[in-house]
Design a protein around this motif. Structure first.
Motif, PDB file in Angstrom:
ATOM      1  N   ASP A  83      28.426 -79.377  48.082  1.00 33.61           N
ATOM      2  CA  ASP A  83      27.070 -80.485  48.071  1.00 33.61           C
ATOM      3  C   ASP A  83      27.409 -81.617  48.871  1.00 33.61           C
ATOM      4  OD1 ASP A  83      25.827 -78.804  46.080  1.00 33.61           O
ATOM      5  OD2 ASP A  83      26.094 -80.052  44.508  1.00 33.61           O
ATOM      6  N   LEU A  84      28.521 -81.866  48.992  1.00 30.88           N
ATOM      7  CA  LEU A  84      28.888 -83.095  49.840  1.00 30.88           C
ATOM      8  C   LEU A  84      28.974 -82.602  51.540  1.00 30.88           C
ATOM      9  CD1 LEU A  84      29.730 -85.955  50.114  1.00 30.88           C
ATOM     10  CD2 LEU A  84      32.056 -85.210  49.891  1.00 30.88           C
ATOM     11  N   VAL A  85      29.239 -81.305  51.685  1.00 30.04           N
ATOM     12  CA  VAL A  85      29.060 -80.778  53.049  1.00 30.04           C
ATOM     13  C   VAL A  85      27.531 -80.642  53.561  1.00 30.04           C
ATOM     14  CG1 VAL A  85      29.346 -78.825  54.403  1.00 30.04           C
ATOM     15  CG2 VAL A  85      31.232 -79.696  53.124  1.00 30.04           C
ATOM     16  N   THR A  86      26.836 -80.235  52.356  1.00 30.81           N
ATOM     17  CA  THR A  86      25.386 -80.027  52.593  1.00 30.81           C
ATOM     18  C   THR A  86      24.494 -81.429  52.986  1.00 30.81           C
ATOM     19  OG1 THR A  86      25.284 -78.182  51.316  1.00 30.81           O
ATOM     20  CG2 THR A  86      23.153 -79.114  51.415  1.00 30.81           C
ATOM     21  N   HIS A  87      25.006 -82.434  52.311  1.00 31.71           N
ATOM     22  CA  HIS A  87      24.592 -83.685  52.601  1.00 31.71           C
ATOM     23  C   HIS A  87      24.967 -84.237  53.807  1.00 31.71           C
ATOM     24  CE1 HIS A  87      22.771 -87.367  51.810  1.00 31.71           C
ATOM     25  NE2 HIS A  87      23.999 -88.319  52.389  1.00 31.71           N
ATOM     26  N   LEU A  88      26.145 -84.056  54.395  1.00 35.92           N
ATOM     27  CA  LEU A  88      26.754 -84.398  55.713  1.00 35.92           C
ATOM     28  C   LEU A  88      25.930 -84.144  56.773  1.00 35.92           C
ATOM     29  CD1 LEU A  88      30.442 -85.352  54.988  1.00 35.92           C
ATOM     30  CD2 LEU A  88      28.503 -86.804  55.077  1.00 35.92           C
ATOM     31  N   HIS A  89      25.590 -82.626  56.487  1.00 32.86           N
ATOM     32  CA  HIS A  89      25.086 -81.752  57.812  1.00 32.86           C
ATOM     33  C   HIS A  89      23.572 -82.398  57.669  1.00 32.86           C
ATOM     34  CE1 HIS A  89      27.514 -78.037  57.252  1.00 32.86           C
ATOM     35  NE2 HIS A  89      28.180 -79.013  57.671  1.00 32.86           N
ATOM     36  N   ARG A  90      22.904 -82.633  56.596  1.00 32.09           N
ATOM     37  CA  ARG A  90      21.498 -83.693  56.654  1.00 32.09           C
ATOM     38  C   ARG A  90      21.655 -84.687  57.472  1.00 32.09           C
ATOM     39  NH1 ARG A  90      17.657 -82.705  51.687  1.00 32.09           N
ATOM     40  NH2 ARG A  90      16.886 -84.541  52.786  1.00 32.09           N
ATOM     41  N   VAL A  91      22.721 -85.612  56.988  1.00 28.04           N
ATOM     42  CA  VAL A  91      22.864 -86.701  57.853  1.00 28.04           C
ATOM     43  C   VAL A  91      22.985 -86.338  59.527  1.00 28.04           C
ATOM     44  CG1 VAL A  91      24.325 -88.872  58.152  1.00 28.04           C
ATOM     45  CG2 VAL A  91      23.938 -88.061  55.805  1.00 28.04           C
ATOM     46  N   ALA A  92      23.960 -85.401  59.720  1.00 26.85           N
ATOM     47  CA  ALA A  92      24.099 -85.198  60.974  1.00 26.85           C
ATOM     48  C   ALA A  92      22.669 -84.655  61.656  1.00 26.85           C
ATOM     49  CB  ALA A  92      24.940 -84.159  61.292  1.00 26.85           C
ATOM     50  N   ASP A  93      21.892 -83.843  60.856  1.00 21.59           N
ATOM     51  CA  ASP A  93      20.762 -83.250  61.521  1.00 21.59           C
ATOM     52  C   ASP A  93      19.340 -84.427  61.710  1.00 21.59           C
ATOM     53  OD1 ASP A  93      21.774 -80.786  61.545  1.00 21.59           O
ATOM     54  OD2 ASP A  93      20.853 -80.049  59.720  1.00 21.59           O
ATOM     55  N   PHE A  94      19.601 -85.480  60.554  1.00 20.55           N
ATOM     56  CA  PHE A  94      18.832 -86.490  60.736  1.00 20.55           C
ATOM     57  C   PHE A  94      18.886 -87.152  62.192  1.00 20.55           C
ATOM     58  CE2 PHE A  94      17.921 -91.084  60.082  1.00 20.55           C
ATOM     59  CZ  PHE A  94      16.466 -90.978  59.580  1.00 20.55           C
ATOM     60  N   PHE A  95      19.984 -87.524  62.509  1.00 22.99           N
ATOM     61  CA  PHE A  95      20.113 -88.078  63.860  1.00 22.99           C
ATOM     62  C   PHE A  95      19.466 -87.468  64.904  1.00 22.99           C
ATOM     63  CE2 PHE A  95      23.306 -91.051  61.595  1.00 22.99           C
ATOM     64  CZ  PHE A  95      23.100 -92.200  61.945  1.00 22.99           C
ATOM     65  N   GLN A  96      19.350 -85.971  64.874  1.00 24.30           N
ATOM     66  CA  GLN A  96      18.751 -85.390  66.079  1.00 24.30           C
ATOM     67  C   GLN A  96      17.336 -85.385  65.968  1.00 24.30           C
ATOM     68  OE1 GLN A  96      20.972 -84.577  68.256  1.00 24.30           O
ATOM     69  NE2 GLN A  96      22.173 -85.508  67.054  1.00 24.30           N
ATOM     70  N   GLU A  97      16.788 -85.799  64.791  1.00 21.36           N
ATOM     71  CA  GLU A  97      15.345 -85.891  64.772  1.00 21.36           C
ATOM     72  C   GLU A  97      14.793 -87.158  65.205  1.00 21.36           C
ATOM     73  OE1 GLU A  97      14.852 -85.364  60.412  1.00 21.36           O
ATOM     74  OE2 GLU A  97      15.801 -83.397  60.496  1.00 21.36           O
ATOM     75  N   PRO A  98      13.532 -87.392  65.206  1.00 25.38           N
ATOM     76  CA  PRO A  98      12.948 -88.642  65.790  1.00 25.38           C
ATOM     77  C   PRO A  98      13.080 -89.594  64.923  1.00 25.38           C
ATOM     78  CG  PRO A  98      10.974 -86.742  66.015  1.00 25.38           C
ATOM     79  CD  PRO A  98      12.277 -86.143  65.185  1.00 25.38           C
ATOM     80  N   ALA A  99      13.231 -89.813  63.620  1.00 26.61           N
ATOM     81  CA  ALA A  99      13.393 -90.450  62.510  1.00 26.61           C
ATOM     82  C   ALA A  99      14.969 -91.183  62.950  1.00 26.61           C
ATOM     83  CB  ALA A  99      13.465 -90.178  61.123  1.00 26.61           C
ATOM     84  N   GLY A 100      15.955 -90.176  63.120  1.00 23.40           N
ATOM     85  CA  GLY A 100      17.189 -90.606  63.642  1.00 23.40           C
ATOM     86  C   GLY A 100      17.292 -91.442  64.894  1.00 23.40           C
ATOM     87  N   GLN A 101      16.263 -90.958  65.924  1.00 21.77           N
ATOM     88  CA  GLN A 101      16.391 -91.691  67.123  1.00 21.77           C
ATOM     89  C   GLN A 101      15.661 -93.087  66.905  1.00 21.77           C
ATOM     90  OE1 GLN A 101      14.495 -89.042  69.974  1.00 21.77           O
ATOM     91  NE2 GLN A 101      15.507 -87.311  69.369  1.00 21.77           N
ATOM     92  N   VAL A 102      14.983 -93.174  65.767  1.00 21.26           N
ATOM     93  CA  VAL A 102      14.355 -94.738  65.536  1.00 21.26           C
ATOM     94  C   VAL A 102      15.549 -95.434  65.114  1.00 21.26           C
ATOM     95  CG1 VAL A 102      12.689 -95.989  63.903  1.00 21.26           C
ATOM     96  CG2 VAL A 102      12.056 -93.921  65.172  1.00 21.26           C
ATOM     97  N   LEU A 103      16.197 -94.931  64.131  1.00 19.95           N
ATOM     98  CA  LEU A 103      17.305 -95.582  63.543  1.00 19.95           C
ATOM     99  C   LEU A 103      18.446 -96.155  64.623  1.00 19.95           C
ATOM    100  CD1 LEU A 103      19.166 -96.791  61.363  1.00 19.95           C
ATOM    101  CD2 LEU A 103      19.972 -94.468  60.977  1.00 19.95           C
ATOM    102  N   GLN A 104      18.766 -95.070  65.756  1.00 22.12           N
ATOM    103  CA  GLN A 104      19.573 -95.425  66.793  1.00 22.12           C
ATOM    104  C   GLN A 104      19.014 -96.597  67.569  1.00 22.12           C
ATOM    105  OE1 GLN A 104      21.272 -91.932  68.911  1.00 22.12           O
ATOM    106  NE2 GLN A 104      20.061 -90.912  67.064  1.00 22.12           N
TER     107      GLN A 104
END
Length: 192
Positions: A83-104
């Protein structure tokens, strides 16, 4: 009632947030303007200023909405490490999405604008930190059988999420799946 004016139309709010996300991804933070957002959303500039004071406020609003889903901790579906690995993959994927680009973009702007830094830290980042501590705390408790100390849990969250943020924000590179797996195993091993 909104912070700065009469009740918002949800459809207009969504149009403005989507326009801001799209423009930021297409042309970057500096070139994204209230005028451009209004044009893309099909609303008057005055409508935007009635509900938000700046493009930073619009982007923060968009980020809040997107992150509630994109960075949410899922219900248990496997072992704590899975479950922790799955969540970290979600976080990594989030940064590749438009929302992650907004955060950056907001994090970058926060380095130059103290008011934006305070708004980002006191709003989105504080809320996300709380969600991360609750999610990670539940996984650690399942793993160890006892609730972790909050201060220790904060350090574990830093160890867990820090490498992803570092890879993305410092090097501009995506966080690969192996990084998340290594971080998850190390953090849970440290709780044994």
């Amino acid at each position: 009632m909104s912070r700065t004016g009469p009740r918002r139309s949800e459809s207009i709010r969504v149009a403005v947030l989507n326009a801001a996300d799209d423009l930021l991804v297409e042309q970057g933070f500096a070139a994204t303007t209230i005028e451009g957002i209004a044009t893309r959303a099909g609303v008057a500039k005055q409508t935007i200023y009635r509900w938000w004071k700046s493009k930073v406020e619009i982007l923060l609003d968009a980020l809040e909405d997107d992150a509630l889903e994109g960075l949410a901790w899922a219900e248990p579906a496997g072992t704590p490490v899975e479950d922790l690995v799955t969540h970290l993959h979600r976080v990594a994927d989030f940064f590749q999405e438009p929302a992650g680009q907004v955060l950056q973009a907001l994090l970058g702007n926060a380095q130059l604008d103290q008011d934006a830094a305070v708004a980002l830290r006191e709003g989105f980042l504080r809320g996300q930190r709380e969600r991360d501590l609750v999610g990670l705390g539940a996984i650690v408790e399942r793993h160890t059988g006892k609730a972790p100390d909050r201060e220790h849990l904060g350090r574990l969250a830093d160890l867990l999420l820090g490498p992803i943020y570092y890879r993305v924000l410092v090097f501009g590179a995506p966080a690969d799946k192996e990084l998340g797996e290594a971080a998850a195993h190390l953090v849970l091993r440290s709780t044994d």
